[in-house]
Design a protein around this motif. Sequence first.
Motif, PDB file in Angstrom:
ATOM      1  N   VAL A 146      43.244  34.252  19.648  1.00  0.00           N
ATOM      2  CA  VAL A 146      43.548  34.909  20.925  1.00  0.00           C
ATOM      3  C   VAL A 146      42.631  34.368  21.998  1.00  0.00           C
ATOM      4  N   VAL A 147      43.166  34.133  23.177  1.00  0.00           N
ATOM      5  CA  VAL A 147      42.303  33.885  24.326  1.00  0.00           C
ATOM      6  C   VAL A 147      42.861  34.646  25.513  1.00  0.00           C
ATOM      7  N   ARG A 148      41.967  35.368  26.196  1.00  0.00           N
ATOM      8  CA  ARG A 148      42.386  36.152  27.366  1.00  0.00           C
ATOM      9  C   ARG A 148      41.506  35.779  28.549  1.00  0.00           C
ATOM     10  N   THR A 149      42.107  35.619  29.720  1.00  0.00           N
ATOM     11  CA  THR A 149      41.302  35.426  30.924  1.00  0.00           C
ATOM     12  C   THR A 149      40.798  36.790  31.326  1.00  0.00           C
ATOM     13  N   GLY A 150      39.880  36.828  32.248  1.00  0.00           N
ATOM     14  CA  GLY A 150      39.533  38.119  32.826  1.00  0.00           C
ATOM     15  C   GLY A 150      40.634  38.535  33.777  1.00  0.00           C
ATOM     16  N   THR A 151      40.546  39.791  34.183  1.00  0.00           N
ATOM     17  CA  THR A 151      41.502  40.300  35.166  1.00  0.00           C
ATOM     18  C   THR A 151      41.245  39.668  36.530  1.00  0.00           C
ATOM     19  N   VAL A 152      42.323  39.326  37.250  1.00  0.00           N
ATOM     20  CA  VAL A 152      42.196  39.033  38.673  1.00  0.00           C
ATOM     21  C   VAL A 152      42.900  40.142  39.430  1.00  0.00           C
ATOM     22  N   ALA A 153      42.391  40.433  40.600  1.00  0.00           N
ATOM     23  CA  ALA A 153      42.933  41.571  41.336  1.00  0.00           C
ATOM     24  C   ALA A 153      43.003  41.268  42.821  1.00  0.00           C
ATOM     25  N   MET A 154      43.964  41.913  43.483  1.00  0.00           N
ATOM     26  CA  MET A 154      44.121  41.754  44.919  1.00  0.00           C
ATOM     27  C   MET A 154      44.648  43.066  45.488  1.00  0.00           C
TER      28      MET A 154
END
Lengths: 165, 564
Positions: A146-154
């Motif tokens: 598994v690989v997950r990016t961090g959350t991006v938010a706007m």
Amino acid sequence: MKHTLAILVENRSGVLTRVAGLFSRRGFNIESLAVGVTDNPDISRMTIVVSGDDHVLEQVIKQLNKLIDVIRVSDFEPGETIERELAFFKVKVDKGNRSEVMQIVDVFRAQIVDVGVKSLIVGVTGTNDKIDAIEKLLRGFGILEVVRTGTVAMNRGAKTVKPGK
Amino acid sequence: MGKKTRMTGARALIESLYAEKVEVMFGYPGGVLLPIYDELYDADIDHILVRHEQAAAHAADGYARATGKVGVCLATSGPGATNLVTGIANAYMDSVPIVAITGQVPRPLIGNDAFQEANITGITLPITKHNYLVTDVIDLPWIIKEAFHIASTGRQGPVLVDIPKDVTTDEIDFEYPDKVHLNGYKPVKTGHKQQIKRGAEAIIKARRPVIYVGGGIISSNASKELLEFAEIINAPVTTTLMAKGAFPDIHPLCVGMPGMHGTKYANFAIQESDLLIAIGVRFDDRVTGKVDSFAPNARIIHIDVDPAEISKNVRVDIPIVGNARSILKVLVEFISELKKSKSGTTEWIRKVEKWKQLYPLKYLMDESLKPQYIVEQINELYPDSIIVTEVGQNQMWAAQYFKYSQPRTFISSGGLGTMGFGFPAAMGAKKGRPDKVVFDIAGDGSFQMNSQELATVVKNDIPVIVAILNNGFLGMVRQWQDLFFDKRYSFTSIDNSVDFVKLAEAYGALGLRVTKPEEVGPALKEAVDSLRPTVIDFVVEREENVSPMVPAGAAINEILDLEA
């Protein structure tokens, strides 16, 4: 409480260490972190998700603002943002269950980004919850990696997080 | 500047220091610094060669505190740089503007565990206001420009610049920038008008106000404005250790130091006040004692240049962020407009006055030599001195028994509490203020942490006077063992031992010993008149305690009287 922060920083080496140091010193575990350059190549934007005591977090934000390389810190109001992350799941498959996996992929509007004889890579974007949900379903087939990016938010609407003057 | 000149990075550093009007620096050479030291050989900068890099950092600190200018120190890579660390941390805790320059191994070797390599920017990350690793000689001028700007503006503090050796030999067309461009650094200067007005209104209404001031008054040069403010609102002023000299100790409104070893009347006044006007302070635990019981009846106005200090330790009702001096000016204007009668605090002042009479600072004077008496004698004979202190009992007695009247005349390691700070800081202060008599009020423990600097002060003719209050103990720790550990003096006795007179003489300084009260005055005169670096070994009462005392964690009106 859980907070999502947007931090605009000078695009220089060492900035991440300075930012991370302020969290670790006060015992905050960074739940997720995503960094990328902005429309201005001199400025990067970090999205950090942390949870912890609100009063202590307020201190951390003030200290972040004191860092010379930090241009702006924004603590998003819950519910007023669009948040996404990206994940890849390498799933073990065989002839028998390949189509079953693909059905799940369809339901989640995910994508098959790589097909092998004994495995598939499923790519999915979505909120943290959505990715947790698909992970739960795929686990049944056997997740190899598994690989997950961090959350991006706007912010929703016209509100922006910009450097200002 | 205009015309660009081709030069090496080492030369460019010197030119940058000229542009910042650096007159004095404290340093110690080493392998990677050779190109810089070659330039310093005939540079127009008074470079003082110390005997240990820690002293260079403290000397730069003392110089900065005594003059208000940025102090500069220089050390080589690896151990040279790590030896600066305590001094940098000290300057950080007390918000002192210094620029520390370190040599670094050549760029291709960085990260390879090269000889004398240490990651000093990594090490000093949490103890500098900012730091830089110069990776290209082209960046050197603007980095130096930014370093001095950051160190000396807003909430002041140390900045470190790490320069690899090959950067100092690379060449550039030198031009010193006249502006800095810092997106993420815009310190607030003037306070928010509306907030100041709210503050003024609260002040007018208050019946039992107390003004609680700290080092921010000194760094913003606001003593004059503070005096005017205090007199207009007619409120008692308590000065923290860092603010000694910011408000005259002999002024009728002055109630001395608050907190652990503060005066009873300062602590009582805070506890009974209905409005605490905190200016340039950070509500340190040594001042507040038990936070929940601190100033329980007061609303709090907090004026500070650092927004991160607002409501950090104590909840604040009216925060005003900005430069203390500029805010005080506006505050005084508003109050003068609003205020009708002056009598609102008369009764309160009378009450505080009564506490002052009932609970003066005192010690028992007998035929033995008391440390407090020595401080009083220094005050009596040389009231215009700069007093630098070490850390511990000596520091508290120097704060309690000398009457300060001018800012920048009391220099002490407040936040970090660094033993060994005083002597090199005194050396720095004397370099900055050669017109002043400079004393280091020391303990026999602290002095031994940097006594090697006797060589520096003798060689460079820096006539500071070290007054050792020699009790053969690490006195403050012994005092806590006395009070809280059943007098089990575990590893605090250091009475073995050193003949400080001979030690001074071995270095070529004047050494004097005093064992009786009547010898104090003559010894002080001999030291000052000699115009030589001097160590006076005052052999004092061994188990004298600092009094009064609020035990750690207690409310500040729970006070122990300890005078013997």
